[in-house]
Design an enzyme around this catalytic site. Structure first.
Site, PDB file in Angstrom:
ATOM      1  N   ARG A 103       0.882  -1.177   0.000  1.00  0.00           N
ATOM      2  CA  ARG A 103       0.000   0.000   0.000  1.00  0.00           C
ATOM      3  C   ARG A 103       0.910   1.214   0.000  1.00  0.00           C
ATOM      4  O   ARG A 103       1.645   1.456   0.979  1.00  0.00           O
ATOM      5  CB  ARG A 103      -0.918   0.000   1.229  1.00  0.00           C
ATOM      6  CG  ARG A 103      -1.673   1.304   1.387  1.00  0.00           C
ATOM      7  CD  ARG A 103      -2.801   1.233   2.378  1.00  0.00           C
ATOM      8  NE  ARG A 103      -3.940   0.506   1.817  1.00  0.00           N
ATOM      9  CZ  ARG A 103      -5.177   0.557   2.313  1.00  0.00           C
ATOM     10  NH1 ARG A 103      -5.439   1.299   3.369  1.00  0.00           N
ATOM     11  NH2 ARG A 103      -6.155  -0.128   1.758  1.00  0.00           N
ATOM     12  N   HIS A 130      -7.269   0.795  -6.725  1.00  0.00           N
ATOM     13  CA  HIS A 130      -7.507  -0.099  -5.584  1.00  0.00           C
ATOM     14  C   HIS A 130      -8.122  -1.398  -6.131  1.00  0.00           C
ATOM     15  O   HIS A 130      -9.301  -1.692  -5.891  1.00  0.00           O
ATOM     16  CB  HIS A 130      -8.432   0.575  -4.574  1.00  0.00           C
ATOM     17  CG  HIS A 130      -8.403  -0.038  -3.199  1.00  0.00           C
ATOM     18  ND1 HIS A 130      -7.612  -1.126  -2.878  1.00  0.00           N
ATOM     19  CD2 HIS A 130      -9.068   0.285  -2.055  1.00  0.00           C
ATOM     20  CE1 HIS A 130      -7.802  -1.443  -1.599  1.00  0.00           C
ATOM     21  NE2 HIS A 130      -8.676  -0.606  -1.079  1.00  0.00           N
ATOM     22  N   GLN A 133     -10.048  -3.929  -3.880  1.00  0.00           N
ATOM     23  CA  GLN A 133     -11.382  -3.478  -3.496  1.00  0.00           C
ATOM     24  C   GLN A 133     -12.399  -3.862  -4.564  1.00  0.00           C
ATOM     25  O   GLN A 133     -13.523  -4.278  -4.256  1.00  0.00           O
ATOM     26  CB  GLN A 133     -11.377  -1.953  -3.302  1.00  0.00           C
ATOM     27  CG  GLN A 133     -12.690  -1.408  -2.795  1.00  0.00           C
ATOM     28  CD  GLN A 133     -13.016  -1.931  -1.405  1.00  0.00           C
ATOM     29  OE1 GLN A 133     -12.185  -1.841  -0.509  1.00  0.00           O
ATOM     30  NE2 GLN A 133     -14.197  -2.477  -1.213  1.00  0.00           N
ATOM     31  N   ASP A 221     -17.266   6.952  -1.725  1.00  0.00           N
ATOM     32  CA  ASP A 221     -16.051   6.801  -0.924  1.00  0.00           C
ATOM     33  C   ASP A 221     -15.742   8.170  -0.325  1.00  0.00           C
ATOM     34  O   ASP A 221     -16.346   9.177  -0.717  1.00  0.00           O
ATOM     35  CB  ASP A 221     -14.901   6.306  -1.836  1.00  0.00           C
ATOM     36  CG  ASP A 221     -13.602   6.024  -1.077  1.00  0.00           C
ATOM     37  OD1 ASP A 221     -13.638   5.876   0.166  1.00  0.00           O
ATOM     38  OD2 ASP A 221     -12.542   5.969  -1.730  1.00  0.00           O
ATOM     39  N   CYS A 261     -16.294   1.409   0.184  1.00  0.00           N
ATOM     40  CA  CYS A 261     -15.133   0.565   0.512  1.00  0.00           C
ATOM     41  C   CYS A 261     -14.752   0.674   1.988  1.00  0.00           C
ATOM     42  O   CYS A 261     -14.107  -0.228   2.511  1.00  0.00           O
ATOM     43  CB  CYS A 261     -13.958   0.942  -0.384  1.00  0.00           C
ATOM     44  SG  CYS A 261     -13.339   2.609  -0.120  1.00  0.00           S
ATOM     45  N   ARG A 289     -13.728  -8.855   0.904  1.00  0.00           N
ATOM     46  CA  ARG A 289     -12.289  -8.608   0.723  1.00  0.00           C
ATOM     47  C   ARG A 289     -11.515  -9.880   1.069  1.00  0.00           C
ATOM     48  O   ARG A 289     -10.574 -10.270   0.383  1.00  0.00           O
ATOM     49  CB  ARG A 289     -11.800  -7.460   1.640  1.00  0.00           C
ATOM     50  CG  ARG A 289     -12.340  -6.082   1.309  1.00  0.00           C
ATOM     51  CD  ARG A 289     -11.782  -5.531   0.011  1.00  0.00           C
ATOM     52  NE  ARG A 289     -10.331  -5.464  -0.019  1.00  0.00           N
ATOM     53  CZ  ARG A 289      -9.592  -4.461   0.480  1.00  0.00           C
ATOM     54  NH1 ARG A 289     -10.175  -3.414   1.010  1.00  0.00           N
ATOM     55  NH2 ARG A 289      -8.269  -4.482   0.413  1.00  0.00           N
TER      56      ARG A 289
HETATM   57  N1   CP Z   1     -11.287  -0.408   1.966  1.00  0.00           N
HETATM   58  C1   CP Z   1     -10.058  -0.473   2.463  1.00  0.00           C
HETATM   59  O1   CP Z   1      -9.065  -0.685   1.740  1.00  0.00           O
HETATM   60  O2   CP Z   1      -9.969  -0.278   3.812  1.00  0.00           O
HETATM   61  P1   CP Z   1      -8.667  -0.063   4.679  1.00  0.00           P
HETATM   62  O3   CP Z   1      -8.092   1.278   4.322  1.00  0.00           O
HETATM   63  O4   CP Z   1      -9.125  -0.131   6.089  1.00  0.00           O
HETATM   64  O5   CP Z   1      -7.673  -1.151   4.339  1.00  0.00           O
HETATM   65  N1  NVA Z   2      -9.954   6.540  -1.417  1.00  0.00           N
HETATM   66  C1  NVA Z   2      -9.540   6.098  -0.112  1.00  0.00           C
HETATM   67  C2  NVA Z   2      -9.679   4.627   0.003  1.00  0.00           C
HETATM   68  C3  NVA Z   2      -9.313   4.042   1.321  1.00  0.00           C
HETATM   69  C4  NVA Z   2      -9.475   2.564   1.357  1.00  0.00           C
HETATM   70  C5  NVA Z   2      -8.102   6.534   0.150  1.00  0.00           C
HETATM   71  O1  NVA Z   2      -7.285   6.448  -0.781  1.00  0.00           O
HETATM   72  O2  NVA Z   2      -7.801   6.970   1.257  1.00  0.00           O
END
Ligand code: CP
Ligand code: NVA
Length: 304
Positions: A103, A130, A133, A221, A261, A289
């Site tokens: 990440r 993502h 997701q 989101d 998400c 997930r």
């Molecule tokens: N939706 C998602 O990726 O959640 P987190 O940021 O908690 O991993």
């Molecule tokens: N769009 C959000 C998703 C988190 C899972 C971010 O990037 O923070």
């Protein structure tokens, strides 16, 4: 199957079908309490530059349930944070573990890892995409509606990383996606163009009420993704007409469902009433997930 899963378009339609079929099978095995330790002896390293709840827990629990091991690595505790080059980290890590989940703030960081690692690299969220997701979201829509073909979906809010992946996914799923964002917050044009070139159905509509008219799924989101925190006050002002509330829900199909998400910001992109209401699928989505990523791991590690 490609070595890596960095974009939802790294898999074909057939591979998506295989992953979702396997995910449903793993979900049934888990519900029945049947052990399925197919990845015994395998290790997944998970590198996080940004916070996570679902991605961290679902990958770690998923590896454990598959009989393998997951290694949580906060990027700030790694030599990478002190300047070690990604290509060196990627090659060293490849000698220890079976796969890497990353990440990162920048999409390019994950691509650089993939270039130098000779093991599968999974995008656990970047500024641009993502894909994990989307596996869960597609699984959830299939479970609920039976099929994603021609299912009408409206994305309401920020044209962010999750939105980009939803747009790309139209090529694989046949989803008919309408995107509604404030001016200046549209999804990346390259993703929209790519999806359309490959036959995906993507429409842009500025007005959220028009965008959701008669749709079967509304997806939203956060308005302030990780990395956008400095823009928070401007964004709250600009996005104020893009809240998914009960009024907006009434314009969708009476059987419409909502995806998010998570994490959610009640009172911003979604109201508490909609989050907690009967049209919300967010907890199935969060659960999926786990199942879809387990299936992905099996596919990448060539165990299915
Ligand atoms: N939706 C998602 O990726 O959640 P987190 O940021 O908690 O991993
Ligand atoms: N769009 C959000 C998703 C988190 C899972 C971010 O990037 O923070």
């Amino acid at each position: 199957m490609k070595k890596d899963f960095i974009s939802i378009l790294d898999i074909t339609r057939e591979e998506l079908d295989t992953i979702l079929t396997e995910a449903a099978r793993l979900k049934r095995l888990r519900a029945a309490g049947t052990p399925h330790e197919i990845l015994r002896g395998k290790t997944l390293a998970m590198i996080f530059e940004k916070s996570s709840t679902r991605t961290h827990i679902s990958f770690e629990v998923g590896m454990n349930e598959l009989g393998g091991h997951a290694l949580f690595l906060n990027a700030r505790d790694m030599q990478i944070w002190r300047g070690e080059e990604i290509r060196d980290t990627a090659r060293a890590a490849s000698r220890y573990v079976s796969a890497l989940m990353i990440r990162a703030y920048k999409h390019g960081t994950i691509e650089e890892f993939a270039k130098y690692a000779n093991i599968p690299v999974i995008n656990g969220l970047s500024d641009m995409e993502h894909p994990c997701q989307l596996l869960a979201d597609i699984m959830t829509m299939q479970e609920h509606f039976g099929s994603t073909r021609d299912l009408r979906v409206a994305w309401v809010g920020d044209g962010n990383n999750v939105c980009n992946s939803l747009i790309l996914s139209t090529v694989l799923t046949g989803l008919d996606v309408t995107v509604s964002t404030p001016k200046g917050y549209e999804p990346a044009a390259v993703y929209v163009e790519k999806a359309r070139e490959l036959g995906g159905k993507v429409t842009m509509v500025r007005n959220p009420e028009k965008a959701v008219k008669d749709v079967e799924v509304i997806v939203t989101d956060t308005w302030v993704s990780m990395g956008d925190e400095e823009e928070r006050s401007d964004r709250l002002r600009l996005f104020k007409d893009y809240t998914v509330d009960s009024g907006l829900m009434k314009r969708a199909s009476p059987d419409a469902r909502v995806l998010h998400c998570l994490p959610a910001h009640r009172g911003e992109e979604i109201t508490d009433e909609v989050m907690e209401g009967g049209q919300s699928l967010v907890w199935d989505e969060a659960e999926n997930r786990l199942h879809s990523q387990k299936a992905l791991l099996l596919k990448l590690l060539k165990k299915s």
